[in-house]
Motif scaffolding. Structure first.
Motif, PDB file in Angstrom:
ATOM      1  N   ALA A  86       0.870  -1.174   0.000  1.00 55.56           N
ATOM      2  CA  ALA A  86       0.000   0.000   0.000  1.00 55.56           C
ATOM      3  C   ALA A  86       0.908   1.226   0.000  1.00 55.56           C
ATOM      4  O   ALA A  86       1.856   1.301   0.784  1.00 55.56           O
ATOM      5  N   VAL A  87       0.635   2.161  -0.900  1.00 58.96           N
ATOM      6  CA  VAL A  87       1.489   3.334  -1.053  1.00 58.96           C
ATOM      7  C   VAL A  87       0.651   4.600  -0.910  1.00 58.96           C
ATOM      8  O   VAL A  87      -0.383   4.752  -1.574  1.00 58.96           O
ATOM      9  N   PHE A  88       1.106   5.497  -0.042  1.00 60.91           N
ATOM     10  CA  PHE A  88       0.452   6.798   0.129  1.00 60.91           C
ATOM     11  C   PHE A  88       1.518   7.878   0.003  1.00 60.91           C
ATOM     12  O   PHE A  88       2.554   7.811   0.672  1.00 60.91           O
ATOM     13  N   SER A  89       1.275   8.854  -0.839  1.00 62.39           N
ATOM     14  CA  SER A  89       2.220   9.953  -0.997  1.00 62.39           C
ATOM     15  C   SER A  89       1.471  11.278  -0.853  1.00 62.39           C
ATOM     16  O   SER A  89       0.381  11.445  -1.427  1.00 62.39           O
ATOM     17  N   PHE A  90       2.032  12.195  -0.091  1.00 59.75           N
ATOM     18  CA  PHE A  90       1.351  13.462   0.190  1.00 59.75           C
ATOM     19  C   PHE A  90       2.381  14.487   0.669  1.00 59.75           C
ATOM     20  O   PHE A  90       3.475  14.127   1.107  1.00 59.75           O
ATOM     21  N   LYS A  91       2.020  15.751   0.559  1.00 60.76           N
ATOM     22  CA  LYS A  91       2.914  16.819   1.004  1.00 60.76           C
ATOM     23  C   LYS A  91       2.925  16.879   2.529  1.00 60.76           C
ATOM     24  O   LYS A  91       1.892  16.735   3.179  1.00 60.76           O
TER      25      LYS A  91
ATOM     26  N   LYS B   6      -6.559   0.594   6.855  1.00 64.28           N
ATOM     27  CA  LYS B   6      -6.144   0.918   8.217  1.00 64.28           C
ATOM     28  C   LYS B   6      -5.096   2.033   8.204  1.00 64.28           C
ATOM     29  O   LYS B   6      -5.137   2.959   9.011  1.00 64.28           O
ATOM     30  N   ALA B   7      -4.163   1.949   7.252  1.00 62.67           N
ATOM     31  CA  ALA B   7      -3.119   2.975   7.140  1.00 62.67           C
ATOM     32  C   ALA B   7      -3.717   4.316   6.720  1.00 62.67           C
ATOM     33  O   ALA B   7      -3.363   5.369   7.267  1.00 62.67           O
ATOM     34  N   LYS B   8      -4.631   4.277   5.773  1.00 62.44           N
ATOM     35  CA  LYS B   8      -5.259   5.518   5.310  1.00 62.44           C
ATOM     36  C   LYS B   8      -6.029   6.195   6.437  1.00 62.44           C
ATOM     37  O   LYS B   8      -5.944   7.422   6.621  1.00 62.44           O
ATOM     38  N   GLN B   9      -6.768   5.395   7.205  1.00 63.31           N
ATOM     39  CA  GLN B   9      -7.531   5.945   8.324  1.00 63.31           C
ATOM     40  C   GLN B   9      -6.610   6.576   9.359  1.00 63.31           C
ATOM     41  O   GLN B   9      -6.896   7.665   9.888  1.00 63.31           O
ATOM     42  N   ALA B  10      -5.482   5.931   9.635  1.00 64.00           N
ATOM     43  CA  ALA B  10      -4.530   6.464  10.612  1.00 64.00           C
ATOM     44  C   ALA B  10      -3.950   7.793  10.138  1.00 64.00           C
ATOM     45  O   ALA B  10      -3.775   8.725  10.940  1.00 64.00           O
TER      46      ALA B  10
ATOM     47  N   VAL C 191      -0.893  10.147  -4.135  1.00 65.35           N
ATOM     48  CA  VAL C 191      -0.939   8.730  -4.488  1.00 65.35           C
ATOM     49  C   VAL C 191      -1.571   7.983  -3.330  1.00 65.35           C
ATOM     50  O   VAL C 191      -1.219   8.209  -2.174  1.00 65.35           O
ATOM     51  N   GLN C 192      -2.529   7.124  -3.615  1.00 63.19           N
ATOM     52  CA  GLN C 192      -3.098   6.212  -2.618  1.00 63.19           C
ATOM     53  C   GLN C 192      -3.526   4.965  -3.386  1.00 63.19           C
ATOM     54  O   GLN C 192      -4.556   4.935  -4.026  1.00 63.19           O
ATOM     55  N   GLU C 193      -2.691   3.951  -3.342  1.00 63.36           N
ATOM     56  CA  GLU C 193      -2.960   2.761  -4.139  1.00 63.36           C
ATOM     57  C   GLU C 193      -2.204   1.557  -3.586  1.00 63.36           C
ATOM     58  O   GLU C 193      -1.266   1.705  -2.794  1.00 63.36           O
TER      59      GLU C 193
END
Length: 244
Positions: free
Chosen positions: A135-140, A181-185, A197-199
């Motif tokens: 699971a990959v999340f990218s953000f500023k 779970k990671a996105k919610q956190a 990015v969220q995928e």
């Protein structure tokens, strides 16, 4: 760990034909997400995530609504997932994920892309071991740095693989099963987080740097794959020259 994750470049859909292909692909993915769960994004996290992704790609609301309405009906298309692995130009490793109602058409189209590019389609598992499914999340970066992000992940019992900070752009890698779970956190830590990015993706363990003819051949190979109507995602370990 230094995965140096880069958001893979995709050609911007400039023509009506390109936009039509993009909308068709999202329509198919939205339909399957709604059909596999319930056609209500508030009760179906996979569908909600897909809608958010479609909106970031500027897919019109009527395309999204039509796919969900279609899933509410009885019967409908019978789509199946298929995955192909192989070796692209320049000795690169490639994984192609498809969604199809005609497997014979799909394998023929994908095989043609490989053959016409001097690439080689391999057996299942031939290159997957060179990637991690994450699971990959990218953000500023906002008010929290990478250490605080990591702490929040651990507190939420998320299996974290890595947290990168590159010039204020944070990227979190976690176990694919911990996506929601990671996105919610992350949203609990900062409700205003906007994900670039969220995928769930195949992330290469190492990259193959390409230049010259190999780089040009690989980009043409990618374009051919993305032109296939059943191809949804292409993952690879090619590191292409940066555009000046």
């Amino acid at each position: 760990m230094g995965r140096s994750f880069e958001n893979r470049k995709h050609s911007i859909a400039k023509t009506a034909a390109q936009k039509s292909k993009l909308y068709s692909k999202y329509g198919k993915m939205l339909y399957v997400a709604a059909k596999n769960g319930v056609p209500d994004p508030e009760s179906n996290p996979s569908l909600k995530s897909m809608i958010e992704k479609a909106k970031r790609e500027q897919v019109p609301a009527h395309v999204i609504d039509k796919a969900i309405e279609k899933a509410r009906g009885t019967g409908g298309e019978d789509y199946s997932e298929s995955r192909y692995e192989g070796f692209g130009p320049g000795g690169t490793s490639v994984i192609v994920d498809c969604l199809t109602d005609n497997p014979n058409r799909t394998i023929t189209d994908v095989r043609n892309c490989f053959n016409k590019s001097g690439a080689k389609l391999g057996m299942a598992g031939s290159v997957a071991h060179l990637f991690d499914h994450l699971a990959v999340f990218s953000f500023k970066q906002g008010d929290h740095d990478s250490d605080q992000i990591l702490e929040a992940m651990l507190e939420a019992d998320v299996n974290v693989d890595d947290v990168e900070d590159e010039n204020g752009q944070l990227t979190v890698f976690a176990a694919s099963g911990d996506f929601f779970k990671a996105k919610q956190a992350l949203l609990e830590l900062n409700p205003d987080t906007e994900f670039d990015v969220q995928e769930i993706a195949f992330v290469p363990q190492s990259n193959t740097e390409l230049s010259g003819d190999d780089a040009g051949a690989f980009e043409k190979f990618l374009d051919m794959l993305h032109d296939c109507e059943d191809v949804q995602h292409v993952y690879h370990n090619a590191q292409l020259p940066e555009e000046e």
